[in-house]
Structure formats: C-alpha cells, structure tokens
Enzyme design. Structure first.
Site, PDB file in Angstrom:
ATOM      1  N   ARG A 212     -16.401  31.214 -89.589  1.00  0.00           N
ATOM      2  CA  ARG A 212     -17.641  30.431 -89.664  1.00  0.00           C
ATOM      3  C   ARG A 212     -18.144  30.182 -88.254  1.00  0.00           C
ATOM      4  NH1 ARG A 212     -18.192  25.416 -93.720  1.00  0.00           N
ATOM      5  NH2 ARG A 212     -17.958  27.224 -95.067  1.00  0.00           N
TER       6      ARG A 212
ATOM      7  N   LYS B 212      -8.516  30.285 -91.675  1.00  0.00           N
ATOM      8  CA  LYS B 212      -9.966  30.205 -91.486  1.00  0.00           C
ATOM      9  C   LYS B 212     -10.207  30.117 -89.988  1.00  0.00           C
ATOM     10  CE  LYS B 212     -13.794  29.648 -94.027  1.00  0.00           C
ATOM     11  NZ  LYS B 212     -14.115  30.174 -95.339  1.00  0.00           N
TER      12      LYS B 212
ATOM     13  N   GLY C 285     -29.508  33.076-105.708  1.00  0.00           N
ATOM     14  CA  GLY C 285     -29.370  33.906-104.518  1.00  0.00           C
ATOM     15  C   GLY C 285     -28.535  35.135-104.813  1.00  0.00           C
TER      16      GLY C 285
ATOM     17  N   ALA D 273     -25.344  27.337-105.563  1.00  0.00           N
ATOM     18  CA  ALA D 273     -26.222  27.138-104.411  1.00  0.00           C
ATOM     19  C   ALA D 273     -25.442  26.622-103.214  1.00  0.00           C
ATOM     20  CB  ALA D 273     -27.339  26.161-104.781  1.00  0.00           C
TER      21      ALA D 273
ATOM     22  N   ALA E 263     -20.286  29.333-108.656  1.00  0.00           N
ATOM     23  CA  ALA E 263     -19.771  30.006-107.457  1.00  0.00           C
ATOM     24  C   ALA E 263     -19.659  29.116-106.227  1.00  0.00           C
ATOM     25  CB  ALA E 263     -20.693  31.179-107.098  1.00  0.00           C
TER      26      ALA E 263
END
Ligand code: NAI
Length: 352
Positions: free
Chosen positions: A44, A80, A184, A240, A261
């Site tokens: 990220r 991560k 999306g 979203a 999701a």
C-alpha cells in the site's frame, strides 16, 4: 499510541523498515506469520499524518492477511507493506523508490511476498520484479496474472449462494433481490453473474452515473448512494469501501445476508453482534473476498490451471458453510467463528 506500544501489542514476527532519504518515504514491511508459508500481502502506498499511523496500518493489515490466507487454504502466511510517502511519487522518483523497496523485500530472503494494493499497480509490480522474485500481480505482458477483480467477483458470487443456502434452504439466486453497493471492478462483474442467474439487482455507487449506466445495461434498478441501506432485499453486498457496517447502517438494513467484497466491512467488532442481533447472517469479508488472493497466489505463483482456480473460488462457499456451522455450534458470530477457525489452522501447522 506510539510505535513502541504498537509493537509491544502486536503478535507478529517481523517489522522491517528503511528510510528513503531522497523521497522522504518510509518503507515498512510487516511479516505477521510465516507458520503456513511466507507472509503474503500487498503493498500500500499512502500519505500518513505521522509515521505511527503508517506503522499501525502495516501491523494491522499484515495480521489480517494471516487470517485471510489461512481461511483461503493457501500455503502462505500473512504480510503487508506500507510505503509511507510525503506525496505520491511519479516518474523516475517512483521507479527508484520501488527499486529500493525491492531491495528491502529481497533482504528478507523470501519470507515476504508482495502484490498490488491501494495506490500500487501491476506496472509497479513489474518494476519490483526487476530486482526480486517475491512479487505477484505483475502485468500479463510480464508473466503476471492481470486483474484479480473478476476472480474476486466470482468468489463473492459463490459466497452469496452459500449465504442464501444457509438462510433460505436454496442457493439459487433466481428471484432473489441483491443490493450491490459499489459497481466497480468487482461489483459490476458480480452484478452480471447474479443477473445471469435471474436475480433482481439494486445498484448504488457514489458515482451516480456509473450505477445508472450499469443498471440500464443489466436491467437493474439504481438507487442514490446512501439509500441502498434501506432497500428490502435478500442480500446486501458491500463492494465499495470499508467501515460501511456500523450502528447507524445496520439498523437500516432489511436483508437476510451480508456478503460482499469490501475489506474491513465492520466499523468495529461489536458490529458483528449487531448484525446477529438483527437476524442478519454475516459472511466474514476476508473469507468471501479471498478470490483475489486465490487468483494471484494460485494462478500466478502456484501454477494452478484455470479450472483448478475456478474450483478453489467455488470452494469459498464450502469454507463459508464451515464458518456458519461452527458459529452455530459455538453460539458465536460468523466473524468470530472465522477467526477461531483460522487460528486453529495455524495452530495445527505450528511445528512445536
Ligand atoms: P473499484 O475502485 O474498482 O470499485 C469501487 C466502486 O465503489 C467504485 O465504482 C466507487 O465509485 C464506488 N464507491 C466508493 N465508495 C462508495 C460508497 N461509499 N458507496 C457506494 N459506492 C462507492 O474497487 P474494486 O476493485 O471493485 O474493489 C471493491 C472493494 O473490494 C474494495 O473495498 C476492495 O478493497 C475490495 N477488494 C477488491 C479485490 C479485488 O480483487 N479487486 C480483492 C479483495 C477485496
């Protein structure tokens, strides 16, 4: 909470950090667990108010990946990375930063495997792949697996079927109403799958034109963003953003099942109890949305065929059935049952 307290409270294995003086970026890699295999989770890139905030994010997100990968049945642990940048780097600055970051990954000797996450792309993964092999999510032109969104959508679809089966006795979406919040990269193909089965779809998106355009194409109904919570339906599918299930929204929901999701759907752990108290079956987000990691790890890293990958995506429904059954047997929420099952899988694999 400062870095010292954050690290003391964390139950992970390793936090690696490097400061890139030329861009002013902190490169952070959290390897939460390698019990099931190398820690796997995306990179990220973000601007944080302070270093503490970036450290909090990497520790929290790496832990979440341990649970997600364990429940996906992957031979990977949780990890991560956070690239905490003062501003989004572009061009040559971005390239050099990613190469430096690839060096940090390589120095961990294979205990961390990365992929795309917020603000990083397949093109970025290609740059990293030039310096180290511990990377997934490269472009298809560079041997990667392309977008994981269609696989995530298929996994959510199977999750919705499992949720319907548990609450109504039939997994068939025909004649059921599903609200999809966010049309999306994942929400739209999910809507296509459900419409194909004869479900009635209600779609919302903060970009209203998008919800209307997709609805017109699929014969669905668009509602204004924020009004989707009030729609009577069988399934509410958050596709979203995170934090959408909270005290304020849960009391408005008029569904039997929540399955979608989005990551981190619950605003706080108590929201799992609020859903249960409202008689709504919650399919834990990290179980339902594992299609992305299955696609990346299975198809790109482990060399599964398209058929094997599809079978594993369908297997998300089996995992959910196990979670729902365990929750009922123990008298706990599905969120808690999923955490307990993940911890049991990890404990069973621990060498001692
Ligand atoms: P996307 O960015 O392509 O689509 C998100 C859609 O939601 C956009 O159309 C956006 O306008 C809309 N949106 C944003 N906030 C909203 C709100 N508050 N209310 C209604 N609509 C809103 O993202 P993508 O790839 O479809 O992912 C959706 C969610 O699923 C994200 O939370 C993502 O983290 C999660 N996820 C995605 C995976 C993947 O493979 N793409 C894998 C696992 C999780």
């Amino acid at each position: 909470m400062g870095v010292e307290e954050l690290l003391r409270d964390w139950d992970g294995e390793l936090l690696a950090s490097r400061f890139d003086a030329s861009t002013g970026a902190w490169l952070l890699i959290g390897v939460h667990s390698t019990v099931l295999g190398p820690g796997f989770g995306g990179t990220r890139m973000n601007v944080y108010p302070q270093l503490d905030d970036a450290v909090r994010d990497v520790l929290r997100l790496s832990r979440a990946m341990t649970f997600k990968n364990a429940m996906a049945g992957l031979p990977f642990g949780g990890g991560k990375a956070v690239l905490a940048v003062p501003e989004m780097p572009r061009g040559e600055d971005r390239h050099r930063l990613l190469e430096r970051y690839a060096g940090l990954i390589a120095s961990l000797g294979g205990s961390y495997l990365t992929a795309c996450d917020m603000n990083t792309s397949s093109a970025d993964m290609d740059v990293i792949a030039g310096r180290c092999a511990s990377v997934m999510g490269r472009t298809e032109a560079n041997g990667g697996s392309g977008s994981s969104a269609p696989a995530t959508a298929l996994g959510v679809y199977h999750g919705i079927r499992a949720g319907l089966g548990h609450t109504t006795g039939s997994e068939d979406p025909a004649g059921r109403t599903v609200v999809v919040q966010g049309v999306g990269a994942v929400g739209e193909p999910l809507a296509v799958l459900l419409v194909g089965d004869g479900a009635s779809l209600v779609l919302s998106d903060v970009v209203a034109d998008r919800a209307e355009e997709v609805s017109a194409r699929l014969g669905a109904r668009a509602v204004r963003s924020g009004h989707e919570y009030d729609e009577a339906c069988d399934v509410f599918s958050p596709c979203a953003t995170g934090g959408v299930l909270n005290a304020g929204t849960i009391e408005r929901l008029r569904c039997r099942v929540v399955a979608g999701a989005a990551n981190n759907q619950l605003g706080e752990p108590a929201d799992a109890d609020r859903l249960a108290d409202a008689g709504i079956l919650y399919a834990p987000d990290y179980v339902v949305n594992a299609g992305g990691v299955l696609h990346l790890a299975g198809y790109e890293r482990l060399g599964w065929s398209a058929d094997q990958t599809r079978a594993r995506l369908e297997g998300i429904a089996d995992t959910l059935r196990e979670v729902f059954a365990a929750a009922e047997a123990a008298g706990v929420t599905p969120a808690r049952a999923a955490d307990d099952l993940a911890l049991a899988r990890i404990a069973a694999a621990r060498p001692d």
